[in-house]
Design a protein around this motif. Structure first.
Motif, PDB file in Angstrom:
ATOM      1  N   GLU A  29      33.749  41.777  27.436  1.00 19.99           N
ATOM      2  CA  GLU A  29      33.083  42.314  28.627  1.00 19.99           C
ATOM      3  C   GLU A  29      33.731  41.746  29.881  1.00 19.99           C
ATOM      4  O   GLU A  29      34.180  40.599  29.890  1.00 19.99           O
ATOM      5  CB  GLU A  29      31.597  41.964  28.609  1.00 19.99           C
ATOM      6  CG  GLU A  29      30.869  42.573  27.436  1.00 19.99           C
ATOM      7  CD  GLU A  29      29.391  42.216  27.399  1.00 19.99           C
ATOM      8  OE1 GLU A  29      28.879  41.634  28.375  1.00 19.99           O
ATOM      9  OE2 GLU A  29      28.754  42.521  26.383  1.00 19.99           O
ATOM     10  N   ALA A  30      33.753  42.562  30.939  1.00 14.75           N
ATOM     11  CA  ALA A  30      34.323  42.123  32.214  1.00 14.75           C
ATOM     12  C   ALA A  30      33.683  42.900  33.352  1.00 14.75           C
ATOM     13  O   ALA A  30      33.227  44.029  33.172  1.00 14.75           O
ATOM     14  CB  ALA A  30      35.832  42.336  32.225  1.00 14.75           C
ATOM     15  N   SER A  31      33.680  42.278  34.522  1.00 15.41           N
ATOM     16  CA  SER A  31      33.264  42.933  35.760  1.00 15.41           C
ATOM     17  C   SER A  31      34.432  42.860  36.729  1.00 15.41           C
ATOM     18  O   SER A  31      34.987  41.783  36.952  1.00 15.41           O
ATOM     19  CB  SER A  31      32.054  42.221  36.374  1.00 15.41           C
ATOM     20  OG  SER A  31      30.937  42.359  35.548  1.00 15.41           O
ATOM     21  N   ARG A  32      34.811  44.004  37.277  1.00 14.77           N
ATOM     22  CA  ARG A  32      35.915  44.077  38.237  1.00 14.77           C
ATOM     23  C   ARG A  32      35.597  45.144  39.268  1.00 14.77           C
ATOM     24  O   ARG A  32      35.141  46.231  38.910  1.00 14.77           O
ATOM     25  CB  ARG A  32      37.245  44.457  37.567  1.00 14.77           C
ATOM     26  CG  ARG A  32      37.735  43.533  36.476  1.00 14.77           C
ATOM     27  CD  ARG A  32      38.270  42.214  37.044  1.00 14.77           C
ATOM     28  NE  ARG A  32      38.894  41.423  36.014  1.00 14.77           N
ATOM     29  CZ  ARG A  32      38.250  40.685  35.116  1.00 14.77           C
ATOM     30  NH1 ARG A  32      36.945  40.661  35.104  1.00 14.77           N
ATOM     31  NH2 ARG A  32      38.916  39.964  34.225  1.00 14.77           N
ATOM     32  N   GLY A  34      33.280  45.709  41.319  1.00 12.53           N
ATOM     33  CA  GLY A  34      31.914  46.220  41.393  1.00 12.53           C
ATOM     34  C   GLY A  34      31.479  47.052  40.191  1.00 12.53           C
ATOM     35  O   GLY A  34      30.413  47.653  40.220  1.00 12.53           O
ATOM     36  N   HIS A  35      32.295  47.085  39.149  1.00  9.71           N
ATOM     37  CA  HIS A  35      31.953  47.838  37.939  1.00  9.71           C
ATOM     38  C   HIS A  35      32.020  46.929  36.722  1.00  9.71           C
ATOM     39  O   HIS A  35      32.786  45.967  36.697  1.00  9.71           O
ATOM     40  CB  HIS A  35      32.904  49.025  37.738  1.00  9.71           C
ATOM     41  CG  HIS A  35      32.774  50.054  38.795  1.00  9.71           C
ATOM     42  ND1 HIS A  35      31.753  50.967  38.844  1.00  9.71           N
ATOM     43  CD2 HIS A  35      33.544  50.308  39.881  1.00  9.71           C
ATOM     44  CE1 HIS A  35      31.896  51.738  39.899  1.00  9.71           C
ATOM     45  NE2 HIS A  35      32.976  51.354  40.556  1.00  9.71           N
ATOM     46  N   ASP A  36      31.213  47.247  35.728  1.00  9.94           N
ATOM     47  CA  ASP A  36      31.208  46.511  34.474  1.00  9.94           C
ATOM     48  C   ASP A  36      31.912  47.342  33.408  1.00  9.94           C
ATOM     49  O   ASP A  36      31.775  48.570  33.371  1.00  9.94           O
ATOM     50  CB  ASP A  36      29.771  46.220  34.025  1.00  9.94           C
ATOM     51  CG  ASP A  36      29.052  45.307  35.005  1.00  9.94           C
ATOM     52  OD1 ASP A  36      29.695  44.395  35.556  1.00  9.94           O
ATOM     53  OD2 ASP A  36      27.843  45.512  35.213  1.00  9.94           O
ATOM     54  N   TYR A  37      32.641  46.650  32.536  1.00  8.95           N
ATOM     55  CA  TYR A  37      33.420  47.302  31.490  1.00  8.95           C
ATOM     56  C   TYR A  37      33.193  46.595  30.167  1.00  8.95           C
ATOM     57  O   TYR A  37      32.965  45.387  30.132  1.00  8.95           O
ATOM     58  CB  TYR A  37      34.921  47.246  31.812  1.00  8.95           C
ATOM     59  CG  TYR A  37      35.275  47.870  33.126  1.00  8.95           C
ATOM     60  CD1 TYR A  37      35.605  49.217  33.209  1.00  8.95           C
ATOM     61  CD2 TYR A  37      35.275  47.125  34.300  1.00  8.95           C
ATOM     62  CE1 TYR A  37      35.927  49.802  34.426  1.00  8.95           C
ATOM     63  CE2 TYR A  37      35.597  47.701  35.518  1.00  8.95           C
ATOM     64  CZ  TYR A  37      35.912  49.030  35.570  1.00  8.95           C
ATOM     65  OH  TYR A  37      36.229  49.600  36.776  1.00  8.95           O
ATOM     66  N   ARG A  50      33.471  52.176  30.773  1.00  3.44           N
ATOM     67  CA  ARG A  50      32.938  51.753  32.077  1.00  3.44           C
ATOM     68  C   ARG A  50      31.446  51.992  32.044  1.00  3.44           C
ATOM     69  O   ARG A  50      30.970  53.050  31.646  1.00  3.44           O
ATOM     70  CB  ARG A  50      33.545  52.564  33.221  1.00  3.44           C
ATOM     71  CG  ARG A  50      32.890  52.241  34.573  1.00  3.44           C
ATOM     72  CD  ARG A  50      33.357  53.151  35.690  1.00  3.44           C
ATOM     73  NE  ARG A  50      33.476  54.548  35.372  1.00  3.44           N
ATOM     74  CZ  ARG A  50      32.466  55.439  35.424  1.00  3.44           C
ATOM     75  NH1 ARG A  50      31.264  55.066  35.740  1.00  3.44           N
ATOM     76  NH2 ARG A  50      32.693  56.706  35.146  1.00  3.44           N
TER      77      ARG A  50
END
Length: 107
Positions: A29-32, A34-37, A50
């Motif tokens: 998991e990652a946030s970049r 302003g979005h989470d993936y 996304r």
């Protein structure tokens, strides 16, 4: 009528789920930007999802970010010619080094 209202809430609470052929995959998991993936890795296959809504002007940048997340999170190189999908969900093939340790998966 109640089932119609409860079902979307239940599905939203489940979070991102991989495609059936990716069940049992490692999850990252990652946030970049302003979005989470969520990235799923199983063997030489990868899937990136996304989460949430994106405005029409963001999709090109989101797609590029999703491609960047694959090697960053999995330690594997994307075979770009295998990539399919859009800024909501992408699938492709990767080549992973046998001896290099991968980053720890997210919980």
């Amino acid at each position: 009528m109640r089932v119609t209202l409860i079902l979307p809430l239940f599905l939203a609470a489940c979070g991102a789920q991989p495609a059936p052929h990716m069940f049992g995959a490692e999850r990252f998991e990652a946030s970049r930007g302003g979005h989470d993936y969520v990235v799923f890795l199983k063997g030489n296959r990868v899937e990136v999802i996304r989460l949430g809504w994106a405005s029409p002007g963001e999709h090109q940048a989101i797609r590029a970010r999703m491609i960047e997340l694959i090697p960053e999170l999995t330690g594997c190189k994307l075979r770009e010619s295998s990539l399919q999908g859009d800024s909501g969900e992408m699938r492709g093939l990767v080549t992973c080094p046998r001896s290099a340790p991968r980053p720890a998966p997210s919980a």
